[in-house]
Design an enzyme around this catalytic site. Structure first.
Site, PDB file in Angstrom:
ATOM      1  N   GLU A   6      33.971  77.303  42.144  1.00  0.00           N
ATOM      2  CA  GLU A   6      34.682  77.252  41.421  1.00  0.00           C
ATOM      3  C   GLU A   6      35.841  77.321  40.270  1.00  0.00           C
ATOM      4  OE1 GLU A   6      33.687  76.234  37.773  1.00  0.00           O
ATOM      5  OE2 GLU A   6      32.523  77.541  37.422  1.00  0.00           O
ATOM      6  N   LYS A  67      38.150  67.794  34.689  1.00  0.00           N
ATOM      7  CA  LYS A  67      36.832  67.625  34.640  1.00  0.00           C
ATOM      8  C   LYS A  67      35.942  66.594  35.940  1.00  0.00           C
ATOM      9  CE  LYS A  67      33.413  70.031  32.383  1.00  0.00           C
ATOM     10  NZ  LYS A  67      32.162  70.046  31.309  1.00  0.00           N
ATOM     11  N   VAL A  87      30.077  72.815  38.732  1.00  0.00           N
ATOM     12  CA  VAL A  87      29.448  73.278  39.776  1.00  0.00           C
ATOM     13  C   VAL A  87      28.920  72.714  40.191  1.00  0.00           C
ATOM     14  CG1 VAL A  87      26.429  74.536  39.925  1.00  0.00           C
ATOM     15  CG2 VAL A  87      28.641  75.480  37.976  1.00  0.00           C
ATOM     16  N   ASP A 125      25.275  69.198  36.976  1.00  0.00           N
ATOM     17  CA  ASP A 125      24.434  70.721  37.953  1.00  0.00           C
ATOM     18  C   ASP A 125      23.136  70.919  38.411  1.00  0.00           C
ATOM     19  OD1 ASP A 125      27.631  71.812  37.382  1.00  0.00           O
ATOM     20  OD2 ASP A 125      26.999  73.222  36.456  1.00  0.00           O
ATOM     21  N   LYS A 142      24.348  80.047  29.376  1.00  0.00           N
ATOM     22  CA  LYS A 142      24.801  80.285  28.060  1.00  0.00           C
ATOM     23  C   LYS A 142      22.753  79.432  26.883  1.00  0.00           C
ATOM     24  CE  LYS A 142      29.367  80.133  27.257  1.00  0.00           C
ATOM     25  NZ  LYS A 142      29.013  79.896  29.033  1.00  0.00           N
TER      26      LYS A 142
HETATM   27  N1  PSU Z   1      29.210  76.906  31.642  1.00  0.00           N
HETATM   28  C1  PSU Z   1      29.774  78.611  31.302  1.00  0.00           C
HETATM   29  N2  PSU Z   1      31.002  78.582  31.501  1.00  0.00           N
HETATM   30  C2  PSU Z   1      31.638  77.137  32.701  1.00  0.00           C
HETATM   31  C3  PSU Z   1      31.091  76.005  32.332  1.00  0.00           C
HETATM   32  C4  PSU Z   1      30.026  76.038  32.465  1.00  0.00           C
HETATM   33  O1  PSU Z   1      29.602  78.898  30.545  1.00  0.00           O
HETATM   34  O2  PSU Z   1      33.265  76.748  32.759  1.00  0.00           O
HETATM   35  C5  PSU Z   1      31.498  74.803  33.264  1.00  0.00           C
HETATM   36  C6  PSU Z   1      30.974  75.076  34.701  1.00  0.00           C
HETATM   37  O3  PSU Z   1      31.541  74.158  35.632  1.00  0.00           O
HETATM   38  C7  PSU Z   1      29.632  73.806  34.908  1.00  0.00           C
HETATM   39  C8  PSU Z   1      30.672  73.042  34.353  1.00  0.00           C
HETATM   40  O4  PSU Z   1      29.474  72.991  36.675  1.00  0.00           O
HETATM   41  O5  PSU Z   1      30.774  73.938  32.700  1.00  0.00           O
HETATM   42  C9  PSU Z   1      28.581  72.283  33.298  1.00  0.00           C
HETATM   43  O6  PSU Z   1      30.213  71.335  32.399  1.00  0.00           O
HETATM   44  P1  PSU Z   1      28.976  69.595  31.601  1.00  0.00           P
HETATM   45  O7  PSU Z   1      27.751  71.031  31.245  1.00  0.00           O
HETATM   46  O8  PSU Z   1      29.877  68.915  31.452  1.00  0.00           O
HETATM   47  O9  PSU Z   1      28.376  69.411  32.932  1.00  0.00           O
END
Ligand code: PSU
Ligand code: MN
Length: 291
Positions: A6, A67, A87, A125, A142
């Site tokens: 990614e 993003k 993702v 995701d 995380k």
């Molecule tokens: N978690 C991480 N590092 C990241 C991401 C998630 O530890 O860089 C990124 C990934 O690309 C994931 C996205 O798909 O953040 C998720 O974003 P959101 O929480 O806004 O859905």
């Protein structure tokens, strides 16, 4: 044989210049493990499955990179914008390109219901894993997220979750947050047989493989958790919302740990690429049995 990578981690997850160095290093690790990396992004509206070194550098340094999750792809294409894929968008584009295995750092998930705001935030995701047949290797999610709720969501939607040489769902900087994983696998072959069986049964969902960060790079939970708590309450105070939440939390954690979280992030990314490459090769062996 190809491995998808990614680009949100490059554009929004790590600071420059470590982001570029890491993007290059991940491609090297993939090749060293015998697979061809395909880093996925959208450049000036064009979908790229595989970036040249100059394109990686462009993405790592550009300031106005969108993003992109699944919902944003059409906007970026129609308006000829440049964007990094999360993702969800990376899975979708990998699938379109016929790539079955994808390595990332951490997946998005169900966010903790935060303070007074009680925001409802579930990463795209998760539904992507529920509907797109790609095997995703990550270091778990995380602890900025609600891990039990994330696993419950995946169960509800029928996504197999495998712990790679672990009994616990990995918690990104830490090997465990005390949340058990439904199924442990101890080898790439075991993982590949389960992934193949899932798709042979006719399921069209993805499979999530959680590979814990190697011991020597781990940040213990009790060390990272206070920083997470602080970053979360700052996000609340500053009314950070929508797709800015994850990049904000990552940036604050990097600052609060004096850059240590960045080194940890890089270490787990490399490990995930190695594990994913082995799984991709094991899957290919199942396609073409030699005996
Ligand atoms: N978690 C991480 N590092 C990241 C991401 C998630 O530890 O860089 C990124 C990934 O690309 C994931 C996205 O798909 O953040 C998720 O974003 P959101 O929480 O806004 O859905
Ligand atoms: Mn979100």
């Amino acid at each position: 044989m190809f491995l998808a990578l990614e680009s949100t981690v490059i554009a929004h997850g790590l600071p420059y210049p470590q982001n570029l160095e890491t993007a290059r290093e991940l491609e090297r690790v993939a090749r060293a493990y015998g697979v061809e990396p395909r880093t996925i992004a959208v450049l000036n509206g064009e979908i790229k499955v595989g970036l040249s070194d100059a394109e990686l550098a462009q993405l790592a340094q550009a300031r106005d990179v969108l993003k992109l999750s699944r919902r944003d792809l059409a906007v970026a294409v129609a308006r000829q914008r440049t964007g990094a894929t999360t993702v969800s968008a990376t899975m979708w584009l990998a699938r379109r390109a016929g790539i079955r295995v994808f390595a990332t750092g951490g997946i998005g998930g169900v966010h903790r219901a935060s303070g007074a705001a009680q925001t409802w935030d579930v990463s795209a995701d998760l539904p992507e894993l529920a509907q797109t047949p790609v095997a995703v290797v990550c270091a778990g999610a995380k602890a900025i997220l609600d891990l039990p709720a994330t696993l419950e969501w995946l169960e509800t939607h029928g996504v197999p979750v495998l712990g790679y040489q672990t009994d616990d769902f990995p918690a990104f900087y830490s090997r465990s947050a005390g949340v058990p994983v439904p199924t442990r696998v101890d080898s790439a072959d075991d993982a590949a047989r389960i992934i193949q069986a899932h798709w042979d049964l006719g399921f069209t969902s993805g499979v999530l493989i959680g590979a814990p960060i190697p011991h020597e790079y781990e940040t213990p939970r009790e060390v990272i958790e206070p920083h997470i708590q602080r970053a979360l309450s700052e996000a609340d105070e500053q009314k950070i919302s929508g797709n800015a939440v994850t990049p904000f939390l990552l940036k604050r954690l990097a600052e609060l740990t004096g850059g240590e979280s960045v080194q940890t992030n890089i270490a787990l990314l490399k490990n995930n690429v190695a594990v994913a490459a082995e799984i991709a090769q094991a899957l290919a062996r199942l396609d073409a049995p030699t005996a």
